[in-house]
Motif scaffolding. Structure first.
Motif, mmCIF file in Angstrom:
data_model
loop_
_atom_site.group_PDB
_atom_site.id
_atom_site.type_symbol
_atom_site.label_atom_id
_atom_site.label_comp_id
_atom_site.label_asym_id
_atom_site.label_seq_id
_atom_site.Cartn_x
_atom_site.Cartn_y
_atom_site.Cartn_z
ATOM 1 N N LYS A 1 26.938 2.981 17.732
ATOM 2 C CA LYS A 1 28.346 2.595 17.858
ATOM 3 C C LYS A 1 28.922 1.925 16.607
ATOM 4 O O LYS A 1 30.081 2.131 16.268
ATOM 5 C CB LYS A 1 28.511 1.617 19.036
ATOM 6 C CG LYS A 1 28.382 2.289 20.381
ATOM 7 C CD LYS A 1 28.388 1.288 21.493
ATOM 8 C CE LYS A 1 29.788 1.073 22.018
ATOM 9 N NZ LYS A 1 29.789 0.274 23.260
ATOM 10 N N GLU B 1 18.987 11.198 22.957
ATOM 11 C CA GLU B 1 19.167 12.610 23.302
ATOM 12 C C GLU B 1 18.266 12.852 24.507
ATOM 13 O O GLU B 1 17.076 13.126 24.364
ATOM 14 C CB GLU B 1 18.800 13.510 22.119
ATOM 15 C CG GLU B 1 19.842 13.411 21.019
ATOM 16 C CD GLU B 1 19.609 14.268 19.789
ATOM 17 O OE1 GLU B 1 20.560 14.423 19.019
ATOM 18 O OE2 GLU B 1 18.485 14.757 19.594
ATOM 19 N N THR C 1 23.768 13.285 24.850
ATOM 20 C CA THR C 1 23.584 12.690 23.523
ATOM 21 C C THR C 1 24.500 11.482 23.351
ATOM 22 O O THR C 1 25.581 11.418 23.938
ATOM 23 C CB THR C 1 23.925 13.704 22.406
ATOM 24 O OG1 THR C 1 25.336 13.940 22.415
ATOM 25 C CG2 THR C 1 23.192 15.017 22.591
ATOM 26 N N SER C 2 24.062 10.524 22.539
ATOM 27 C CA SER C 2 24.972 9.438 22.149
ATOM 28 C C SER C 2 24.595 8.970 20.755
ATOM 29 O O SER C 2 23.437 9.100 20.330
ATOM 30 C CB SER C 2 24.919 8.275 23.139
ATOM 31 O OG SER C 2 23.695 7.611 23.040
ATOM 32 N N THR C 3 25.588 8.436 20.063
ATOM 33 C CA THR C 3 25.370 8.012 18.675
ATOM 34 C C THR C 3 25.534 6.497 18.544
ATOM 35 O O THR C 3 26.136 5.847 19.405
ATOM 36 C CB THR C 3 26.389 8.695 17.733
ATOM 37 O OG1 THR C 3 27.695 8.372 18.201
ATOM 38 C CG2 THR C 3 26.215 10.197 17.697
ATOM 39 N N ALA D 1 22.452 9.938 15.874
ATOM 40 C CA ALA D 1 22.097 9.936 17.301
ATOM 41 C C ALA D 1 21.113 8.813 17.603
ATOM 42 O O ALA D 1 20.153 8.597 16.858
ATOM 43 C CB ALA D 1 21.496 11.281 17.692
ATOM 44 N N HIS E 1 29.719 10.492 22.654
ATOM 45 C CA HIS E 1 28.778 11.059 23.629
ATOM 46 C C HIS E 1 28.939 12.570 23.677
ATOM 47 O O HIS E 1 30.025 13.090 23.427
ATOM 48 C CB HIS E 1 29.057 10.492 25.024
ATOM 49 C CG HIS E 1 28.685 9.054 25.134
ATOM 50 N ND1 HIS E 1 27.551 8.629 25.773
ATOM 51 C CD2 HIS E 1 29.280 7.942 24.640
ATOM 52 C CE1 HIS E 1 27.465 7.312 25.683
ATOM 53 N NE2 HIS E 1 28.512 6.868 24.997
ATOM 54 N N GLY F 1 29.460 6.037 18.212
ATOM 55 C CA GLY F 1 29.618 5.808 19.650
ATOM 56 C C GLY F 1 30.070 7.026 20.438
ATOM 57 O O GLY F 1 30.507 6.882 21.582
#
Ligand code: SF4
Length: 385
Positions: free
Chosen positions: A288, A307, A284-286, A304, A271, A269
């Protein structure tokens, strides 16, 4: 090299001992121990991937957030810091912060974190009243918090506290006493947030069922004003809407967010915002969910899930949203260069004439004390054609 606004690394540790009823952070409770080595390896894998995307940087700050990163073993923290130092340039002057909860068990690990390289501890005290701590679902008592602070003060060069105010039934007098008592504990930095109802939380369900009454908004606004007065008088003025610090004790990592710098975000989760060598700004975010994130990293080499390339308009909006929270305001030429647009002169004039914004120099614009409580409206006006 550091990009405009600085370069930081955020590491998310997603586990907590219990879920606090007001919390909408990406935090999870596990009743079986998690393999910290597995997570450390996956965090290192993500770091290495981002180091390929933004190589050769000087790291200004590292922040271990959560969840509860003070549940990590110190050797895991050390492993991650060594990995950052291997991948980028990590100077001795870098700020290395960790969030910690002040339970007695976690306090026993403080010395280990300091040896690993952490030089700033942010302690989640939240309240200095045992009854209120229970309502907030916290796992510590006031006396445990005070003991943990004593240990933290002897161990780390810099400490910060988090406090939550505008709690149900809280009076202005009670907040005044609590805030002064917190300042007496001699942190150099305070983060103070008003209690809000966040979606998906236990408090939201209680509120919807009429079992939780929130404070009157006018009283909450008076508490905000009182907070500004007391902290300024006691040498910890606001440098951001909710953050107060002694001179030179501002949190560099958070300043990187607010100054719209670059930051890598690793862990479930997390960023990030990265400026690539061709000038592209990437958001970017992964994933959670911790175990899903771990599986993704182990099979694909990263967790990720997005992106996205930010267009100039989006970059301008983000810079405004973040930068106008700061007492120092924003660098207007940088805003114009990033966004490719200029403020509407008439709207800007109206905001100035109504006392909402002011120029701090030829190039810096900021919200005034009158403008801060109406910041969202001020920003919307600045961003309009
Ligand atoms: S300890 Fe912090 S992150 Fe964990 S549930 Fe409570 S408020 Fe959320």
């Amino acid at each position: 090299m550091s990009p405009a606004g600085g370069f930081g690394i955020y590491v998310h540790w997603p586990f907590c001992l219990a879920k606090c009823p007001y919390c909408d952070f990406n935090s999870h409770v596990r009743h079986q121990p998690v393999s910290q080595e597995h997570y450390a390896k996956a965090l290192a894998t993500e770091l290495a991937r981002y180091a390929e995307m933004v190589p050769g940087r000087t790291v200004d700050s590292i922040f271990f957030g959560g969840g509860t990163p003070s549940l990590m073993e110190p050797k895991i923290v050390e492993t991650i810091l060594n990995e950052v130092a291997r991948l980028w340039h990590l100077p001795d002057t870098a700020e290395i912060s960790m969030e910690a909860n002040p339970t007695s068990v976690e306090a026993t690990r403080f010395a280990g974190y300091r040896s690993a390289g952490v030089n700033r501890l942010s302690v989640g005290i939240q309240a200095l009243d045992d009854k209120e701590l229970k309502i907030l679902g916290r796992q510590h008592s006031v006396s445990e918090a005070i003991q943990a602070v004593e240990i933290a003060r002897k161990t780390f060069p810099r400490i910060s506290f988090d406090l939550i105010y505008a709690r149900p039934n809280q009076t202005l007098k009670a907040w005044e006493q609590e805030l002064n008592r917190a300042i007496d504990l001699a942190a150099d930095h305070l983060s103070m947030y008003q209690l809000t109802i966040e979606s998906g939380t236990m408090f939201q369900r209680l509120y919807a069922a009429g079992k939780l009454e929130m404070l009157d908004p006018d009283l909450a606004a008076d508490m905000f004003d009182l907070t500004q007065e007391i902290t300024a008088a006691r040498g910890l003025p606001a440098y951001e809407v909710s953050n107060h610090a002694a001179p030179d004790a501002q949190c560099l990592h958070n300043l990187i967010y607010w100054r719209y710098g670059d930051y890598v975000g690793v862990g479930p989760g997390a960023h990030g915002r990265l400026t690539l060598e061709d000038g592209t700004k990437l958001a970017t975010s992964t994933e959670k969910h911790p175990e899903t994130w771990l599986g993704l990293v182990e099979t694909k080499g990263h967790g990720a899930i997005s992106e996205d390339r930010l267009v100039r308009d989006e970059q301008g909006d983000e810079l405004l949203l973040m930068g106008m929270r700061l007492h120092e305001g924003i660098d207007v030429p940088r805003y114009e260069q990033l966004s490719g647009r200029q403020f509407n002169p008439q709207r800007l004039l109206n905001l100035q004439e109504n006392g909402m914004v002011e120029w701090v120099s030829n190039t810096r614009l900021r919200a005034t004390q009158t403008g801060f409580p109406l910041l969202n409206a001020v920003i919307a006006e600045l961003a309009s054609d």
